[in-house]
Design a protein around this motif. Structure first.
Motif, PDB file in Angstrom:
ATOM      1  N   MET A   1      17.859 -25.938  -0.008  1.00  0.00           N
ATOM      2  CA  MET A   1      17.120 -25.935  -1.224  1.00  0.00           C
ATOM      3  C   MET A   1      15.713 -26.477  -1.013  1.00  0.00           C
ATOM      4  O   MET A   1      15.476 -27.258  -0.085  1.00  0.00           O
ATOM      5  N   LEU A   2      14.889 -26.094  -1.935  1.00  0.00           N
ATOM      6  CA  LEU A   2      13.490 -26.486  -1.790  1.00  0.00           C
ATOM      7  C   LEU A   2      13.250 -27.800  -2.513  1.00  0.00           C
ATOM      8  O   LEU A   2      13.837 -28.068  -3.555  1.00  0.00           O
ATOM      9  N   THR A   3      12.409 -28.531  -1.972  1.00  0.00           N
ATOM     10  CA  THR A   3      12.062 -29.794  -2.621  1.00  0.00           C
ATOM     11  C   THR A   3      11.034 -29.531  -3.720  1.00  0.00           C
ATOM     12  O   THR A   3      10.470 -28.433  -3.838  1.00  0.00           O
ATOM     13  N   ALA A   4      10.777 -30.539  -4.518  1.00  0.00           N
ATOM     14  CA  ALA A   4       9.824 -30.407  -5.634  1.00  0.00           C
ATOM     15  C   ALA A   4       8.426 -30.122  -5.118  1.00  0.00           C
ATOM     16  O   ALA A   4       7.681 -29.336  -5.692  1.00  0.00           O
ATOM     17  N   GLY A   5       8.064 -30.716  -4.020  1.00  0.00           N
ATOM     18  CA  GLY A   5       6.730 -30.474  -3.436  1.00  0.00           C
ATOM     19  C   GLY A   5       6.591 -29.056  -2.938  1.00  0.00           C
ATOM     20  O   GLY A   5       5.528 -28.419  -3.071  1.00  0.00           O
ATOM     21  N   GLU A   6       7.674 -28.538  -2.336  1.00  0.00           N
ATOM     22  CA  GLU A   6       7.614 -27.156  -1.844  1.00  0.00           C
ATOM     23  C   GLU A   6       7.530 -26.176  -3.001  1.00  0.00           C
ATOM     24  O   GLU A   6       6.827 -25.171  -2.933  1.00  0.00           O
ATOM     25  N   VAL A   7       8.272 -26.424  -4.102  1.00  0.00           N
ATOM     26  CA  VAL A   7       8.235 -25.551  -5.280  1.00  0.00           C
ATOM     27  C   VAL A   7       6.839 -25.587  -5.880  1.00  0.00           C
ATOM     28  O   VAL A   7       6.269 -24.547  -6.251  1.00  0.00           O
ATOM     29  N   ALA A   8       6.247 -26.767  -5.973  1.00  0.00           N
ATOM     30  CA  ALA A   8       4.899 -26.892  -6.529  1.00  0.00           C
ATOM     31  C   ALA A   8       3.899 -26.165  -5.637  1.00  0.00           C
ATOM     32  O   ALA A   8       2.999 -25.470  -6.113  1.00  0.00           O
ATOM     33  N   GLY A   9       4.077 -26.287  -4.326  1.00  0.00           N
ATOM     34  CA  GLY A   9       3.180 -25.571  -3.400  1.00  0.00           C
ATOM     35  C   GLY A   9       3.329 -24.075  -3.518  1.00  0.00           C
ATOM     36  O   GLY A   9       2.359 -23.317  -3.438  1.00  0.00           O
ATOM     37  N   LEU A  10       4.590 -23.608  -3.675  1.00  0.00           N
ATOM     38  CA  LEU A  10       4.834 -22.179  -3.842  1.00  0.00           C
ATOM     39  C   LEU A  10       4.201 -21.649  -5.133  1.00  0.00           C
ATOM     40  O   LEU A  10       3.621 -20.571  -5.143  1.00  0.00           O
ATOM     41  N   ILE A  11       4.287 -22.412  -6.215  1.00  0.00           N
ATOM     42  CA  ILE A  11       3.674 -22.003  -7.500  1.00  0.00           C
ATOM     43  C   ILE A  11       2.148 -21.951  -7.368  1.00  0.00           C
ATOM     44  O   ILE A  11       1.503 -21.005  -7.820  1.00  0.00           O
ATOM     45  N   VAL A  12       1.577 -22.941  -6.728  1.00  0.00           N
ATOM     46  CA  VAL A  12       0.120 -22.970  -6.533  1.00  0.00           C
ATOM     47  C   VAL A  12      -0.310 -21.812  -5.648  1.00  0.00           C
ATOM     48  O   VAL A  12      -1.314 -21.147  -5.927  1.00  0.00           O
ATOM     49  N   ALA A  13       0.430 -21.516  -4.585  1.00  0.00           N
ATOM     50  CA  ALA A  13       0.080 -20.405  -3.691  1.00  0.00           C
ATOM     51  C   ALA A  13       0.174 -19.086  -4.430  1.00  0.00           C
ATOM     52  O   ALA A  13      -0.682 -18.191  -4.274  1.00  0.00           O
ATOM     53  N   THR A  14       1.194 -18.910  -5.263  1.00  0.00           N
ATOM     54  CA  THR A  14       1.339 -17.669  -6.042  1.00  0.00           C
ATOM     55  C   THR A  14       0.194 -17.536  -7.049  1.00  0.00           C
ATOM     56  O   THR A  14      -0.402 -16.464  -7.192  1.00  0.00           O
ATOM     57  N   ALA A  15      -0.133 -18.623  -7.732  1.00  0.00           N
ATOM     58  CA  ALA A  15      -1.244 -18.596  -8.701  1.00  0.00           C
ATOM     59  C   ALA A  15      -2.556 -18.288  -7.990  1.00  0.00           C
ATOM     60  O   ALA A  15      -3.395 -17.513  -8.485  1.00  0.00           O
ATOM     61  N   TRP A  16      -2.710 -18.850  -6.813  1.00  0.00           N
ATOM     62  CA  TRP A  16      -3.937 -18.603  -6.038  1.00  0.00           C
ATOM     63  C   TRP A  16      -4.012 -17.138  -5.622  1.00  0.00           C
ATOM     64  O   TRP A  16      -5.082 -16.515  -5.691  1.00  0.00           O
ATOM     65  N   ALA A  17      -2.890 -16.569  -5.214  1.00  0.00           N
ATOM     66  CA  ALA A  17      -2.850 -15.160  -4.801  1.00  0.00           C
ATOM     67  C   ALA A  17      -3.163 -14.248  -5.990  1.00  0.00           C
ATOM     68  O   ALA A  17      -3.911 -13.266  -5.863  1.00  0.00           O
ATOM     69  N   VAL A  18      -2.617 -14.561  -7.182  1.00  0.00           N
ATOM     70  CA  VAL A  18      -2.907 -13.768  -8.392  1.00  0.00           C
ATOM     71  C   VAL A  18      -4.387 -13.873  -8.736  1.00  0.00           C
ATOM     72  O   VAL A  18      -5.039 -12.880  -9.065  1.00  0.00           O
ATOM     73  N   LEU A  19      -4.948 -15.082  -8.657  1.00  0.00           N
ATOM     74  CA  LEU A  19      -6.369 -15.290  -8.958  1.00  0.00           C
ATOM     75  C   LEU A  19      -7.247 -14.518  -7.984  1.00  0.00           C
ATOM     76  O   LEU A  19      -8.214 -13.868  -8.387  1.00  0.00           O
ATOM     77  N   VAL A  20      -6.909 -14.530  -6.714  1.00  0.00           N
ATOM     78  CA  VAL A  20      -7.688 -13.797  -5.704  1.00  0.00           C
ATOM     79  C   VAL A  20      -7.603 -12.301  -5.967  1.00  0.00           C
ATOM     80  O   VAL A  20      -8.617 -11.578  -5.881  1.00  0.00           O
ATOM     81  N   CYS A  21      -6.420 -11.788  -6.309  1.00  0.00           N
ATOM     82  CA  CYS A  21      -6.287 -10.353  -6.620  1.00  0.00           C
ATOM     83  C   CYS A  21      -7.111  -9.985  -7.848  1.00  0.00           C
ATOM     84  O   CYS A  21      -7.788  -8.952  -7.876  1.00  0.00           O
ATOM     85  N   PHE A  22      -7.071 -10.826  -8.885  1.00  0.00           N
ATOM     86  CA  PHE A  22      -7.849 -10.575 -10.099  1.00  0.00           C
ATOM     87  C   PHE A  22      -9.342 -10.561  -9.779  1.00  0.00           C
ATOM     88  O   PHE A  22     -10.070  -9.664 -10.215  1.00  0.00           O
ATOM     89  N   LEU A  23      -9.808 -11.529  -9.014  1.00  0.00           N
ATOM     90  CA  LEU A  23     -11.229 -11.579  -8.642  1.00  0.00           C
ATOM     91  C   LEU A  23     -11.610 -10.385  -7.766  1.00  0.00           C
ATOM     92  O   LEU A  23     -12.719  -9.858  -7.883  1.00  0.00           O
ATOM     93  N   ALA A  24     -10.712  -9.951  -6.901  1.00  0.00           N
ATOM     94  CA  ALA A  24     -10.991  -8.784  -6.062  1.00  0.00           C
ATOM     95  C   ALA A  24     -11.160  -7.544  -6.927  1.00  0.00           C
ATOM     96  O   ALA A  24     -12.071  -6.720  -6.701  1.00  0.00           O
ATOM     97  N   MET A  25     -10.317  -7.380  -7.946  1.00  0.00           N
ATOM     98  CA  MET A  25     -10.435  -6.229  -8.849  1.00  0.00           C
ATOM     99  C   MET A  25     -11.762  -6.289  -9.623  1.00  0.00           C
ATOM    100  O   MET A  25     -12.445  -5.276  -9.805  1.00  0.00           O
ATOM    101  N   VAL A  26     -12.116  -7.476 -10.068  1.00  0.00           N
ATOM    102  CA  VAL A  26     -13.382  -7.632 -10.801  1.00  0.00           C
ATOM    103  C   VAL A  26     -14.551  -7.290  -9.890  1.00  0.00           C
ATOM    104  O   VAL A  26     -15.492  -6.589 -10.296  1.00  0.00           O
TER     105      VAL A  26
END
Length: 128
Positions: free
Chosen positions: A1-26
């Motif tokens: 199982m993932l620890t709380a820090g790993e889950v938080a890192g995964l959420i931040v990485a996913t949000a960062w990837a979505v933000l980068v894709c959005f900025l790339a489209m713009v």
């Protein structure tokens, strides 16, 4: 199982990837917009340059015509000045003798009236 820090890192990485894709489209859309704007400006400049040349030629022709009209107006002013002078001379030449003729005819009429009256008086005296 993932620890709380790993889950938080995964959420931040996913949000960062979505933000980068959005900025790339713009950025892609902005690049397309700039490309289209550049094409429109170049097309507009191709159309405007001949129009500006035509306007320049038209303004030059209008200036030449205005110079010709100015010369005509100057000549008309001179001619009207000459006409006024001729009119004044004609008036003085014609009205002077006309006044004299009118005065002479009035004098003759008065003389004939006086003579007519005196002739009537003489006839009346003879009749008496």
């Amino acid at each position: 199982m993932l620890t709380a820090g790993e889950v938080a890192g995964l959420i931040v990485a996913t949000a960062w990837a979505v933000l980068v894709c959005f900025l790339a489209m713009v950025l892609v859309r902005l690049a397309r917009l700039l490309t289209e704007t550049t094409k429109m400006v170049s097309d507009l400049s191709e159309r405007v340059v001949p129009l500006l040349e035509d306007v320049t030629a038209t303004v030059g022709e209008a200036n030449r015509q205005l110079i010709a009209v100015e010369a005509i107006a100057k000549d008309v002013k001179q001619v009207s000045g000459h006409v006024v002078k001729v009119s004044d001379v004609t008036q003085s030449l014609v009205t002077g003798p006309l006044i004299k003729v009118a005065a002479l005819s009035h004098g003759i009429k008065q003389a004939l009236r006086v003579r007519g009256r005196s002739n009537l008086r003489m006839l009346e005296r003879r009749r008496r």
